[in-house]
Scaffold this motif. Structure first.
Motif, PDB file in Angstrom:
ATOM      1  N   VAL A  29     -16.298  -0.436   7.722  1.00 24.86           N
ATOM      2  CA  VAL A  29     -15.048  -0.296   8.464  1.00 24.86           C
ATOM      3  C   VAL A  29     -14.013  -1.289   7.932  1.00 24.86           C
ATOM      4  O   VAL A  29     -14.323  -2.467   7.732  1.00 24.86           O
ATOM      5  CB  VAL A  29     -15.294  -0.539   9.973  1.00 24.86           C
ATOM      6  CG1 VAL A  29     -13.998  -0.437  10.759  1.00 24.86           C
ATOM      7  CG2 VAL A  29     -16.323   0.449  10.495  1.00 24.86           C
ATOM      8  N   TYR A  30     -12.797  -0.777   7.684  1.00 19.61           N
ATOM      9  CA  TYR A  30     -11.737  -1.616   7.135  1.00 19.61           C
ATOM     10  C   TYR A  30     -10.521  -1.615   8.053  1.00 19.61           C
ATOM     11  O   TYR A  30     -10.191  -0.589   8.636  1.00 19.61           O
ATOM     12  CB  TYR A  30     -11.320  -1.088   5.749  1.00 19.61           C
ATOM     13  CG  TYR A  30     -12.456  -1.135   4.756  1.00 19.61           C
ATOM     14  CD1 TYR A  30     -12.640  -2.254   3.953  1.00 19.61           C
ATOM     15  CD2 TYR A  30     -13.364  -0.081   4.661  1.00 19.61           C
ATOM     16  CE1 TYR A  30     -13.701  -2.314   3.063  1.00 19.61           C
ATOM     17  CE2 TYR A  30     -14.428  -0.139   3.772  1.00 19.61           C
ATOM     18  CZ  TYR A  30     -14.591  -1.254   2.974  1.00 19.61           C
ATOM     19  OH  TYR A  30     -15.642  -1.315   2.109  1.00 19.61           O
ATOM     20  N   ASN A  31      -9.880  -2.776   8.163  1.00 22.98           N
ATOM     21  CA  ASN A  31      -8.605  -2.864   8.861  1.00 22.98           C
ATOM     22  C   ASN A  31      -7.541  -3.212   7.815  1.00 22.98           C
ATOM     23  O   ASN A  31      -7.481  -4.331   7.330  1.00 22.98           O
ATOM     24  CB  ASN A  31      -8.652  -3.953   9.942  1.00 22.98           C
ATOM     25  CG  ASN A  31      -7.312  -4.124  10.619  1.00 22.98           C
ATOM     26  OD1 ASN A  31      -6.424  -3.290  10.484  1.00 22.98           O
ATOM     27  ND2 ASN A  31      -7.162  -5.215  11.355  1.00 22.98           N
ATOM     28  N   VAL A  32      -6.717  -2.220   7.485  1.00 26.10           N
ATOM     29  CA  VAL A  32      -5.761  -2.419   6.398  1.00 26.10           C
ATOM     30  C   VAL A  32      -4.342  -2.697   6.914  1.00 26.10           C
ATOM     31  O   VAL A  32      -3.374  -2.549   6.175  1.00 26.10           O
ATOM     32  CB  VAL A  32      -5.740  -1.211   5.429  1.00 26.10           C
ATOM     33  CG1 VAL A  32      -7.018  -1.145   4.635  1.00 26.10           C
ATOM     34  CG2 VAL A  32      -5.493   0.093   6.168  1.00 26.10           C
ATOM     35  N   ARG A  33      -4.250  -3.113   8.169  1.00 21.25           N
ATOM     36  CA  ARG A  33      -2.936  -3.383   8.789  1.00 21.25           C
ATOM     37  C   ARG A  33      -2.079  -4.300   7.897  1.00 21.25           C
ATOM     38  O   ARG A  33      -0.932  -4.001   7.636  1.00 21.25           O
ATOM     39  CB  ARG A  33      -3.160  -4.020  10.175  1.00 21.25           C
ATOM     40  CG  ARG A  33      -1.903  -4.423  10.903  1.00 21.25           C
ATOM     41  CD  ARG A  33      -1.141  -3.184  11.388  1.00 21.25           C
ATOM     42  NE  ARG A  33       0.170  -3.534  11.914  1.00 21.25           N
ATOM     43  CZ  ARG A  33       1.229  -3.795  11.163  1.00 21.25           C
ATOM     44  NH1 ARG A  33       1.137  -3.757   9.843  1.00 21.25           N
ATOM     45  NH2 ARG A  33       2.381  -4.098  11.714  1.00 21.25           N
ATOM     46  N   SER A  34      -2.667  -5.383   7.411  1.00 21.10           N
ATOM     47  CA  SER A  34      -1.886  -6.349   6.634  1.00 21.10           C
ATOM     48  C   SER A  34      -1.759  -5.949   5.159  1.00 21.10           C
ATOM     49  O   SER A  34      -1.109  -6.631   4.374  1.00 21.10           O
ATOM     50  CB  SER A  34      -2.520  -7.734   6.732  1.00 21.10           C
ATOM     51  OG  SER A  34      -3.838  -7.671   6.237  1.00 21.10           O
ATOM     52  N   PHE A  35      -2.376  -4.826   4.810  1.00 21.78           N
ATOM     53  CA  PHE A  35      -2.387  -4.392   3.400  1.00 21.78           C
ATOM     54  C   PHE A  35      -1.413  -3.232   3.171  1.00 21.78           C
ATOM     55  O   PHE A  35      -1.109  -2.876   2.031  1.00 21.78           O
ATOM     56  CB  PHE A  35      -3.821  -3.987   3.047  1.00 21.78           C
ATOM     57  CG  PHE A  35      -4.047  -3.538   1.630  1.00 21.78           C
ATOM     58  CD1 PHE A  35      -3.710  -4.358   0.560  1.00 21.78           C
ATOM     59  CD2 PHE A  35      -4.622  -2.305   1.353  1.00 21.78           C
ATOM     60  CE1 PHE A  35      -3.926  -3.949  -0.754  1.00 21.78           C
ATOM     61  CE2 PHE A  35      -4.844  -1.881   0.050  1.00 21.78           C
ATOM     62  CZ  PHE A  35      -4.496  -2.701  -1.002  1.00 21.78           C
ATOM     63  N   LEU A  36      -0.894  -2.676   4.291  1.00 25.59           N
ATOM     64  CA  LEU A  36      -0.060  -1.472   4.195  1.00 25.59           C
ATOM     65  C   LEU A  36       1.052  -1.592   3.144  1.00 25.59           C
ATOM     66  O   LEU A  36       1.213  -0.717   2.299  1.00 25.59           O
ATOM     67  CB  LEU A  36       0.564  -1.150   5.557  1.00 25.59           C
ATOM     68  CG  LEU A  36      -0.405  -0.668   6.639  1.00 25.59           C
ATOM     69  CD1 LEU A  36       0.342  -0.450   7.957  1.00 25.59           C
ATOM     70  CD2 LEU A  36      -1.105   0.610   6.210  1.00 25.59           C
ATOM     71  N   ASN A  37       1.803  -2.690   3.208  1.00 23.45           N
ATOM     72  CA  ASN A  37       2.937  -2.868   2.289  1.00 23.45           C
ATOM     73  C   ASN A  37       2.505  -3.164   0.859  1.00 23.45           C
ATOM     74  O   ASN A  37       3.301  -3.054  -0.060  1.00 23.45           O
ATOM     75  CB  ASN A  37       3.824  -4.030   2.748  1.00 23.45           C
ATOM     76  CG  ASN A  37       4.501  -3.711   4.053  1.00 23.45           C
ATOM     77  OD1 ASN A  37       4.754  -2.538   4.340  1.00 23.45           O
ATOM     78  ND2 ASN A  37       4.760  -4.725   4.861  1.00 23.45           N
ATOM     79  N   GLU A  38       1.263  -3.592   0.724  1.00 24.18           N
ATOM     80  CA  GLU A  38       0.815  -4.006  -0.612  1.00 24.18           C
ATOM     81  C   GLU A  38       0.036  -2.932  -1.364  1.00 24.18           C
ATOM     82  O   GLU A  38      -0.208  -3.055  -2.558  1.00 24.18           O
ATOM     83  CB  GLU A  38      -0.072  -5.253  -0.490  1.00 24.18           C
ATOM     84  CG  GLU A  38       0.705  -6.471  -0.042  1.00 24.18           C
ATOM     85  CD  GLU A  38      -0.212  -7.574   0.436  1.00 24.18           C
ATOM     86  OE1 GLU A  38      -1.247  -7.784  -0.205  1.00 24.18           O
ATOM     87  OE2 GLU A  38       0.109  -8.196   1.466  1.00 24.18           O
ATOM     88  N   HIS A  39      -0.380  -1.908  -0.623  1.00 28.57           N
ATOM     89  CA  HIS A  39      -1.228  -0.889  -1.254  1.00 28.57           C
ATOM     90  C   HIS A  39      -0.480  -0.168  -2.380  1.00 28.57           C
ATOM     91  O   HIS A  39       0.548   0.457  -2.143  1.00 28.57           O
ATOM     92  CB  HIS A  39      -1.690   0.125  -0.188  1.00 28.57           C
ATOM     93  CG  HIS A  39      -2.613   1.163  -0.721  1.00 28.57           C
ATOM     94  ND1 HIS A  39      -2.491   2.499  -0.416  1.00 28.57           N
ATOM     95  CD2 HIS A  39      -3.682   1.055  -1.542  1.00 28.57           C
ATOM     96  CE1 HIS A  39      -3.445   3.172  -1.031  1.00 28.57           C
ATOM     97  NE2 HIS A  39      -4.186   2.322  -1.719  1.00 28.57           N
ATOM     98  N   PRO A  40      -0.994  -0.230  -3.618  1.00 24.47           N
ATOM     99  CA  PRO A  40      -0.292   0.421  -4.734  1.00 24.47           C
ATOM    100  C   PRO A  40      -0.148   1.933  -4.539  1.00 24.47           C
ATOM    101  O   PRO A  40       0.762   2.539  -5.097  1.00 24.47           O
ATOM    102  CB  PRO A  40      -1.193   0.114  -5.935  1.00 24.47           C
ATOM    103  CG  PRO A  40      -1.993  -1.071  -5.527  1.00 24.47           C
ATOM    104  CD  PRO A  40      -2.192  -0.949  -4.042  1.00 24.47           C
ATOM    105  N   GLY A  41      -1.023   2.514  -3.743  1.00 23.52           N
ATOM    106  CA  GLY A  41      -0.932   3.955  -3.469  1.00 23.52           C
ATOM    107  C   GLY A  41       0.013   4.265  -2.315  1.00 23.52           C
ATOM    108  O   GLY A  41       0.152   5.428  -1.924  1.00 23.52           O
ATOM    109  N   GLY A  42       0.638   3.243  -1.747  1.00 24.27           N
ATOM    110  CA  GLY A  42       1.604   3.446  -0.659  1.00 24.27           C
ATOM    111  C   GLY A  42       0.978   3.350   0.721  1.00 24.27           C
ATOM    112  O   GLY A  42      -0.222   3.541   0.872  1.00 24.27           O
ATOM    113  N   GLU A  43       1.810   3.034   1.727  1.00 20.87           N
ATOM    114  CA  GLU A  43       1.266   2.865   3.077  1.00 20.87           C
ATOM    115  C   GLU A  43       0.990   4.205   3.749  1.00 20.87           C
ATOM    116  O   GLU A  43       0.102   4.335   4.583  1.00 20.87           O
ATOM    117  CB  GLU A  43       2.186   1.999   3.947  1.00 20.87           C
ATOM    118  CG  GLU A  43       3.498   2.623   4.312  1.00 20.87           C
ATOM    119  CD  GLU A  43       4.310   1.762   5.290  1.00 20.87           C
ATOM    120  OE1 GLU A  43       3.720   1.021   6.079  1.00 20.87           O
ATOM    121  OE2 GLU A  43       5.546   1.848   5.231  1.00 20.87           O
ATOM    122  N   GLU A  44       1.757   5.208   3.353  1.00 28.56           N
ATOM    123  CA  GLU A  44       1.637   6.542   3.962  1.00 28.56           C
ATOM    124  C   GLU A  44       0.190   7.033   3.966  1.00 28.56           C
ATOM    125  O   GLU A  44      -0.354   7.412   4.989  1.00 28.56           O
ATOM    126  CB  GLU A  44       2.505   7.507   3.150  1.00 28.56           C
ATOM    127  CG  GLU A  44       2.753   8.819   3.813  1.00 28.56           C
ATOM    128  CD  GLU A  44       3.949   8.740   4.770  1.00 28.56           C
ATOM    129  OE1 GLU A  44       4.438   9.793   5.127  1.00 28.56           O
ATOM    130  OE2 GLU A  44       4.381   7.629   5.150  1.00 28.56           O
TER     131      GLU A  44
END
Ligand code: HEM
Length: 129
Positions: A29-44
């Motif tokens: 299980v992952y919580n990517v709340r703080s990663f949304l803006n950084e994800h190279p594939g986009g937050e969408e």
């Protein structure tokens, strides 16, 4: 890394905590709340997978070894034993690991080259004297 917890699938699905964007990848299980803006594939794409098991779509993208390393930072727990799929990741997912094992073979090869070199020097030494 945050403290690990055991989740049920419905807990992930129902979670509506604004501070959490949880999804499941291969029984973890992952919580990517703080990663949304950084994800190279986009937050969408991360938001689209909120609350679900994103393993298959994640595999299809074929994330790199670096991405796998990065994921560890966002892991918050794992799925309860009884609800695990225990499916092996698809090829895309493990492509990083395959490269890793190739690397090991390479280092195995250089070990033999080194040994060969030593033997050669020893033989030359033997004939020189
Ligand atoms: C904790 C989870 C995740 C992490 C750490 C992560 C990390 C990354 C990284 C580092 C990249 C850049 C390319 C690479 O190095 O592979 C990437 C690209 C991408 N990711 Fe993720 N990702 C995560 C979850 C997801 C999920 C669930 C999806 C849903 C399908 C997704 C879809 C994508 C897409 C579409 C790209 C762009 C690929 C491209 O442009 O070729 N990611 N991700």
């Amino acid at each position: 890394m945050a403290e690990m917890r055991v989740f049920t699938r419905s807990e992930i699905e129902k979670n509506d905590d604004k501070d959490k964007v949880l999804f499941i990848l291969h029984d973890k299980v992952y919580n990517v709340r703080s990663f949304l803006n950084e994800h190279p594939g986009g937050e969408e794409v991360l938001l689209e997978h909120k609350g679900v098991d994103a393993s298959e779509d994640f595999d299809d993208v074929g994330h790199s070894k670096d991405a796998m390393e990065l994921m560890k930072t966002y892991q918050v727990g794992e799925i309860a034993d009884s609800e695990r799929t225990n499916k092996r990741p698809k090829k895309g997912w493990i492509s990083g690991y395959i490269k890793e094992s190739e690397k090991n073979q390479e280092s195995g090869l250089s070990f033999y080259l080194l040994m060969g070199g030593i033997v050669l020097v020893a033989v030359l030494f033997f004939y020189a004297y």
